[in-house]
Write a protein that holds these residues in place. Structure first.
Motif, mmCIF file in Angstrom:
data_model
loop_
_atom_site.group_PDB
_atom_site.id
_atom_site.type_symbol
_atom_site.label_atom_id
_atom_site.label_comp_id
_atom_site.label_asym_id
_atom_site.label_seq_id
_atom_site.Cartn_x
_atom_site.Cartn_y
_atom_site.Cartn_z
ATOM 1 N N GLU A 222 0.843 -1.174 -0.105
ATOM 2 C CA GLU A 222 0.045 0.099 -0.148
ATOM 3 C C GLU A 222 0.943 1.284 0.059
ATOM 4 N N THR A 223 1.963 1.361 0.717
ATOM 5 C CA THR A 223 2.916 2.410 0.454
ATOM 6 C C THR A 223 3.525 2.733 -0.876
ATOM 7 N N ILE A 224 3.818 1.723 -1.716
ATOM 8 C CA ILE A 224 4.123 2.143 -2.976
ATOM 9 C C ILE A 224 2.807 2.452 -3.897
ATOM 10 N N ASP A 225 1.770 1.802 -3.527
ATOM 11 C CA ASP A 225 0.390 2.221 -4.336
ATOM 12 C C ASP A 225 0.210 3.691 -4.118
ATOM 13 N N LEU A 226 0.549 4.296 -2.904
ATOM 14 C CA LEU A 226 0.157 5.497 -2.663
ATOM 15 C C LEU A 226 0.999 6.345 -2.997
ATOM 16 N N ASN A 227 2.414 6.149 -3.250
ATOM 17 C CA ASN A 227 3.497 6.685 -3.703
ATOM 18 C C ASN A 227 3.835 7.048 -5.148
ATOM 19 N N ALA A 228 2.863 7.180 -6.011
ATOM 20 C CA ALA A 228 3.134 7.164 -7.322
ATOM 21 C C ALA A 228 1.650 7.615 -7.898
ATOM 22 N N PRO A 229 1.692 8.723 -8.568
ATOM 23 C CA PRO A 229 0.258 9.163 -9.026
ATOM 24 C C PRO A 229 -0.827 7.792 -9.871
ATOM 25 N N GLY A 230 -0.141 6.983 -10.403
ATOM 26 C CA GLY A 230 -0.991 5.786 -11.160
ATOM 27 C C GLY A 230 -0.960 4.564 -10.285
ATOM 28 N N GLY A 231 -0.629 4.478 -9.023
ATOM 29 C CA GLY A 231 -0.571 3.494 -8.151
ATOM 30 C C GLY A 231 0.723 2.498 -8.141
ATOM 31 N N LEU A 232 0.470 1.289 -7.967
ATOM 32 C CA LEU A 232 1.466 0.293 -7.641
ATOM 33 C C LEU A 232 2.383 0.072 -8.846
ATOM 34 N N ALA A 233 1.345 0.148 -9.942
ATOM 35 C CA ALA A 233 2.456 -0.073 -11.498
ATOM 36 C C ALA A 233 3.061 0.872 -11.940
ATOM 37 N N ASP A 234 2.547 1.929 -11.292
ATOM 38 C CA ASP A 234 3.211 3.217 -11.977
ATOM 39 C C ASP A 234 4.637 3.197 -11.190
ATOM 40 N N TYR A 235 4.489 3.056 -9.541
ATOM 41 C CA TYR A 235 5.769 3.076 -8.852
ATOM 42 C C TYR A 235 6.641 2.308 -9.529
ATOM 43 N N CYS A 236 6.156 0.839 -9.836
ATOM 44 C CA CYS A 236 7.049 -0.043 -10.312
ATOM 45 C C CYS A 236 7.929 0.234 -11.589
ATOM 46 N N GLY A 237 6.826 1.070 -12.358
ATOM 47 C CA GLY A 237 7.576 1.671 -13.578
ATOM 48 C C GLY A 237 8.680 2.699 -13.393
ATOM 49 N N ARG A 238 8.372 3.500 -12.344
ATOM 50 C CA ARG A 238 9.317 4.481 -12.105
ATOM 51 C C ARG A 238 10.676 3.965 -11.394
ATOM 52 N N TYR A 239 10.329 3.120 -10.456
ATOM 53 C CA TYR A 239 11.609 2.803 -9.545
ATOM 54 C C TYR A 239 12.073 1.563 -9.531
ATOM 55 N N GLY A 240 11.489 0.560 -10.455
ATOM 56 C CA GLY A 240 11.722 -0.785 -10.513
ATOM 57 C C GLY A 240 13.283 -0.937 -10.887
ATOM 58 N N GLY A 241 14.056 -0.121 -11.731
ATOM 59 C CA GLY A 241 15.240 -0.395 -12.163
ATOM 60 C C GLY A 241 16.119 0.029 -10.957
ATOM 61 N N LEU A 242 15.959 0.880 -10.091
ATOM 62 C CA LEU A 242 16.707 1.277 -8.954
ATOM 63 C C LEU A 242 16.543 0.269 -7.947
#
Length: 315
Positions: free
Chosen positions: A234-254
């Motif tokens: 839920e933390t990462i779901d709330l930490n990107a505008p588009g939710g969990l998938a958006d967060y993973c797209g932004r920070y998955g590489g990191l």
């Protein structure tokens, strides 16, 4: 929940005392047994002291009524007679688990669920040879369970689905938060998550990135604040505008890059353990550990009250 439910708590150490409080707080009739008569006598006093602490913090209304629901039994047969559910809390020794579960399976009513508080031994290791193995499982609490409600419910391959369902329903009814661990694994879920964080914490200190207090501050005043109310998903779901998938797209590489550095399985070195222990003792002398544990539990009581109020706001 049926307030007439009869619960046997087997083993009167710290976890057994805590479970007795949890069940008694919910209105159950609790029978507490231990093979050590002196430990059983002490447990009665300690349950009373813990109940008074909870009452003083506003988490129970009447400590006397709670304690009155807990009876100590000198004989295992008396503790198990006519009970609906059994919570075993003996030491983490496989031979002891096998022995006590064999005795409990022979004595307890056929319909009673037999659960173990073990934090490391799978139910399959001590229930396979039992006639009633389908009613046996692990119900692993987090210490102390009267303040931290998660209970990991994990059956053996032969545990009946109705046993899992009944255990989870009981945990919900008494105010705990059951998590169904769907397959046996070492350490269950909570300890594996804690272990992953601890391994990285030790590594970061060992390699000179941070000291013990800085690491604790990062969790205490950073990650831990969110994790008191929401989990990592839920933390990462709330930490990107588009939710969990958006967060993973932004920070998955990191995180993938970081993971490449987190592959060591070496044990913690004695030198590192000694260094961290020395840092902790500089911050908290050994003679103050007991007082700090009491402070921790009182903070947990305050947090429990706060989370109760927050829960009412969202329902």
């Amino acid at each position: 929940m049926d307030k007439s439910m009869k619960i046997a708590v087997i083993g009167a150490g710290l976890i057994g005392q805590a479970w007795a409080l949890v069940f008694a707080r919910a209105g159950c009739e609790v029978r507490l047994w231990d093979g050590d008569a002196a430990a059983l006598a002490r447990s009665r006093v300690l349950v009373g002291e813990l109940a008074a602490e909870l009452a003083g913090s506003g988490l129970v209304r009447n400590a006397g009524e709670l304690v009155a629901r807990v009876a100590t039994c000198a004989r295992l047969e008396d503790a198990l007679g006519g009970v609906d559910y059994v919570q075993e809390n003996l030491p983490e020794v496989l031979a002891l688990k096998r022995e006590i579960f064999a005795r409990m399976d022979a004595i307890a009513p056929a319909a009673a669920v037999l659960a173990s508080s073990t934090s490391s031994i799978p139910a399959s290791a001590f229930t396979e040879e039992l006639a009633g193995r389908a009613r046996c499982l692990v119900a692993h609490p987090v210490n102390p369970p009267y303040l931290i409600p998660v209970v990991e419910v994990c059956g053996a391959p032969w545990t009946g689905s109705d046993t899992i369902d009944r255990c989870q329903a009981l945990m919900l009814a008494i105010g705990q938060k059951p998590v169904h661990v769907r397959k046996e694994l070492e350490g269950f879920i909570l300890n594996r998550l804690q272990g992953a964080l601890l391994r990285e914490a030790f590594r970061l200190v060992e390699q000179g990135y941070v000291d013990a207090d800085g690491l604790d501050t990062t969790v205490r005043d950073g990650l831990g604040l969110r994790w008191s109310f929401i989990g990592p998903f839920e933390t990462i779901d709330l930490n990107a505008p588009g939710g969990l998938a958006d967060y993973c797209g932004r920070y998955g590489g990191l995180y993938q890059s970081i993971a490449k550095e987190q592959t060591s399985t070496e044990p913690w070195s004695p030198e590192l353990v000694a260094r961290l222990h020395a840092e902790r003792r500089a911050l908290l002398p050994a003679e103050a550990l007991g007082e700090r544990r009491t402070w921790r539990d009182r903070r947990l009581m305050a947090l429990a009250l706060h989370k109760q109020a927050a829960g009412k706001e969202t329902t």
